[in-house]
Scaffold this motif. Structure first.
Motif, PDB file in Angstrom:
ATOM      1  N   UNK A  75       0.529  -1.585  -0.035  1.00 19.11           N
ATOM      2  CA  UNK A  75      -0.154  -0.181  -0.109  1.00 19.11           C
ATOM      3  C   UNK A  75       0.926   1.275  -0.186  1.00 19.11           C
ATOM      4  N   UNK A  76      -0.108   2.720  -0.620  1.00 22.00           N
ATOM      5  CA  UNK A  76       1.280   3.824  -0.722  1.00 22.00           C
ATOM      6  C   UNK A  76       1.418   4.388   0.876  1.00 22.00           C
ATOM      7  N   UNK A  77       0.653   3.992   1.606  1.00 25.66           N
ATOM      8  CA  UNK A  77       0.754   5.241   3.379  1.00 25.66           C
ATOM      9  C   UNK A  77       0.399   4.453   4.390  1.00 25.66           C
ATOM     10  N   UNK A  78       1.060   4.690   5.759  1.00 22.38           N
ATOM     11  CA  UNK A  78       0.927   3.963   6.811  1.00 22.38           C
ATOM     12  C   UNK A  78      -0.936   4.360   7.048  1.00 22.38           C
ATOM     13  N   UNK A  79      -1.647   5.800   6.817  1.00 27.33           N
ATOM     14  CA  UNK A  79      -3.149   5.543   7.218  1.00 27.33           C
ATOM     15  C   UNK A  79      -4.201   4.589   6.120  1.00 27.33           C
ATOM     16  N   UNK A  80      -2.850   4.483   4.567  1.00 28.41           N
ATOM     17  CA  UNK A  80      -4.120   3.303   4.412  1.00 28.41           C
ATOM     18  C   UNK A  80      -3.883   1.862   5.040  1.00 28.41           C
ATOM     19  N   UNK A  81      -3.134   1.623   5.133  1.00 26.64           N
ATOM     20  CA  UNK A  81      -2.984   0.066   5.929  1.00 26.64           C
ATOM     21  C   UNK A  81      -3.941   0.172   7.555  1.00 26.64           C
ATOM     22  N   UNK A  82      -3.357   1.169   8.006  1.00 26.24           N
ATOM     23  CA  UNK A  82      -4.372   1.059   9.298  1.00 26.24           C
ATOM     24  C   UNK A  82      -6.274   1.305   8.641  1.00 26.24           C
ATOM     25  N   UNK A  83      -6.041   2.126   7.932  1.00 20.99           N
ATOM     26  CA  UNK A  83      -7.817   2.007   7.709  1.00 20.99           C
ATOM     27  C   UNK A  83      -7.987   0.520   6.545  1.00 20.99           C
ATOM     28  N   UNK A  84      -7.701  -0.017   6.803  1.00 23.98           N
ATOM     29  CA  UNK A  84      -7.374  -1.892   5.624  1.00 23.98           C
ATOM     30  C   UNK A  84      -8.324  -2.325   6.475  1.00 23.98           C
ATOM     31  N   UNK A  85      -6.883  -2.544   8.026  1.00 27.50           N
ATOM     32  CA  UNK A  85      -7.413  -3.043   9.234  1.00 27.50           C
ATOM     33  C   UNK A  85      -8.338  -2.425  10.336  1.00 27.50           C
ATOM     34  N   UNK A  86      -8.853  -1.302  10.251  1.00 27.60           N
ATOM     35  CA  UNK A  86     -10.147  -0.882  10.761  1.00 27.60           C
ATOM     36  C   UNK A  86     -12.090  -1.355   9.410  1.00 27.60           C
ATOM     37  N   UNK A  87     -11.157  -0.654   8.460  1.00 20.95           N
ATOM     38  CA  UNK A  87     -12.293  -1.833   7.771  1.00 20.95           C
ATOM     39  C   UNK A  87     -12.401  -3.620   7.951  1.00 20.95           C
ATOM     40  N   UNK A  88     -11.254  -3.872   7.528  1.00 15.19           N
ATOM     41  CA  UNK A  88     -11.650  -5.279   7.968  1.00 15.19           C
ATOM     42  C   UNK A  88     -12.379  -5.527   9.758  1.00 15.19           C
ATOM     43  N   UNK A  89     -11.826  -5.136  10.831  1.00 14.39           N
ATOM     44  CA  UNK A  89     -12.284  -5.191  11.914  1.00 14.39           C
ATOM     45  C   UNK A  89     -14.170  -4.928  11.485  1.00 14.39           C
ATOM     46  N   UNK A  90     -14.049  -3.926  11.028  1.00  9.88           N
ATOM     47  CA  UNK A  90     -15.692  -3.480  10.925  1.00  9.88           C
ATOM     48  C   UNK A  90     -16.775  -4.778   9.943  1.00  9.88           C
ATOM     49  N   UNK A  91     -16.229  -5.800   9.719  1.00  9.26           N
ATOM     50  CA  UNK A  91     -16.633  -7.011   8.356  1.00  9.26           C
ATOM     51  C   UNK A  91     -16.918  -8.082  10.110  1.00  9.26           C
ATOM     52  N   UNK A  92     -18.857  -8.574   9.527  1.00  8.99           N
ATOM     53  CA  UNK A  92     -18.793  -9.240  10.806  1.00  8.99           C
ATOM     54  C   UNK A  92     -18.321 -10.565  10.497  1.00  8.99           C
ATOM     55  N   UNK A  93     -18.355 -11.476  11.273  1.00  7.39           N
ATOM     56  CA  UNK A  93     -17.275 -12.344  11.222  1.00  7.39           C
ATOM     57  C   UNK A  93     -16.191 -12.810  11.395  1.00  7.39           C
ATOM     58  N   UNK A  94     -15.236 -11.914  11.868  1.00 10.86           N
ATOM     59  CA  UNK A  94     -13.942 -11.162  11.863  1.00 10.86           C
ATOM     60  C   UNK A  94     -13.636 -11.327  13.144  1.00 10.86           C
ATOM     61  N   UNK A  95     -12.514 -12.563  13.556  1.00 17.38           N
ATOM     62  CA  UNK A  95     -12.206 -12.608  14.756  1.00 17.38           C
ATOM     63  C   UNK A  95     -11.384 -12.018  15.373  1.00 17.38           C
ATOM     64  N   UNK A  96     -10.229 -11.679  13.979  1.00 18.35           N
ATOM     65  CA  UNK A  96      -9.161 -11.073  14.710  1.00 18.35           C
ATOM     66  C   UNK A  96      -8.406 -10.851  13.163  1.00 18.35           C
ATOM     67  N   UNK A  97      -7.329  -9.485  13.152  1.00 13.90           N
ATOM     68  CA  UNK A  97      -6.835  -9.368  12.072  1.00 13.90           C
ATOM     69  C   UNK A  97      -5.397  -9.310  12.459  1.00 13.90           C
ATOM     70  N   UNK A  98      -5.099  -9.708  10.952  1.00 15.79           N
ATOM     71  CA  UNK A  98      -3.155  -9.883  10.747  1.00 15.79           C
ATOM     72  C   UNK A  98      -2.623  -9.242   9.819  1.00 15.79           C
ATOM     73  N   UNK A  99      -1.382  -7.777  10.494  1.00 17.75           N
ATOM     74  CA  UNK A  99      -1.472  -7.078   9.193  1.00 17.75           C
ATOM     75  C   UNK A  99      -0.467  -7.588   8.255  1.00 17.75           C
ATOM     76  N   UNK A 100      -0.100  -7.935   7.532  1.00 17.66           N
ATOM     77  CA  UNK A 100       0.840  -8.296   6.826  1.00 17.66           C
ATOM     78  C   UNK A 100       1.420  -7.022   5.879  1.00 17.66           C
ATOM     79  N   UNK A 101       0.590  -6.149   6.039  1.00 18.17           N
ATOM     80  CA  UNK A 101       0.997  -5.347   4.549  1.00 18.17           C
ATOM     81  C   UNK A 101       1.774  -4.520   4.137  1.00 18.17           C
ATOM     82  N   UNK A 102       2.685  -4.316   3.705  1.00 17.78           N
ATOM     83  CA  UNK A 102       3.828  -3.067   3.911  1.00 17.78           C
ATOM     84  C   UNK A 102       3.375  -1.799   2.581  1.00 17.78           C
ATOM     85  N   UNK A 103       4.396  -0.568   2.870  1.00 25.12           N
ATOM     86  CA  UNK A 103       4.809   0.344   2.456  1.00 25.12           C
ATOM     87  C   UNK A 103       5.143  -0.149   0.586  1.00 25.12           C
ATOM     88  N   UNK A 104       4.830   0.857  -0.386  1.00 28.82           N
ATOM     89  CA  UNK A 104       5.961   0.349  -1.850  1.00 28.82           C
ATOM     90  C   UNK A 104       6.990   1.480  -1.102  1.00 28.82           C
TER      91      UNK A 104
END
Length: 104
Positions: A75-104
């Motif tokens: 992804x392009x920025x740290x804010x993109x990482x945080x946004x993707x994690x936040x959006x994922x946590x808001x999805x029903x059924x998600x018990x945890x989120x593991x972030x392996x995204x890297x900055x370009x």
């Protein structure tokens, strides 16, 4: 004749048992039902990420195992990482989120 019937019944019982055991979940393997649930969660997460105009969803990979979602890609920025994690946590059924995204 009775021996053949008993053998046939035994063969069917063994086949049924193998089918039931083959679909059972283990610590490292999902059951059929869990696989279907995880596939639905993955689809929901991808749709949620796609719905975020600030994120390039094609560059974020999503995998789910027993409700735990792993995000990877670049992804392009740290804010993109945080946004993707936040959006994922808001999805029903998600018990945890593991972030392996890297900055370009």
């Amino acid at each position: 004749m009775k021996i053949q019937q008993r053998f046939a019944i035994l063969a069917l019982a063994v086949a049924a048992l193998a089918t039931v055991v083959g679909c059972a979940a283990t610590r490292t393997q999902e059951s059929t039902g869990q696989y279907v649930e995880d596939t639905a969660i993955t689809t929901k997460v991808k749709a949620a990420i796609f719905g975020e105009s600030t994120l390039k969803s094609a560059e974020i990979n999503v995998e789910t195992f027993k409700g735990a979602v792993q995000l990877s890609g670049f992804v392009n920025s740290e804010s993109d990482i945080q946004k993707a994690v936040s959006v994922t946590q808001g999805v029903g059924g998600v018990t945890s989120v593991k972030n392996n995204m890297r900055l370009k």
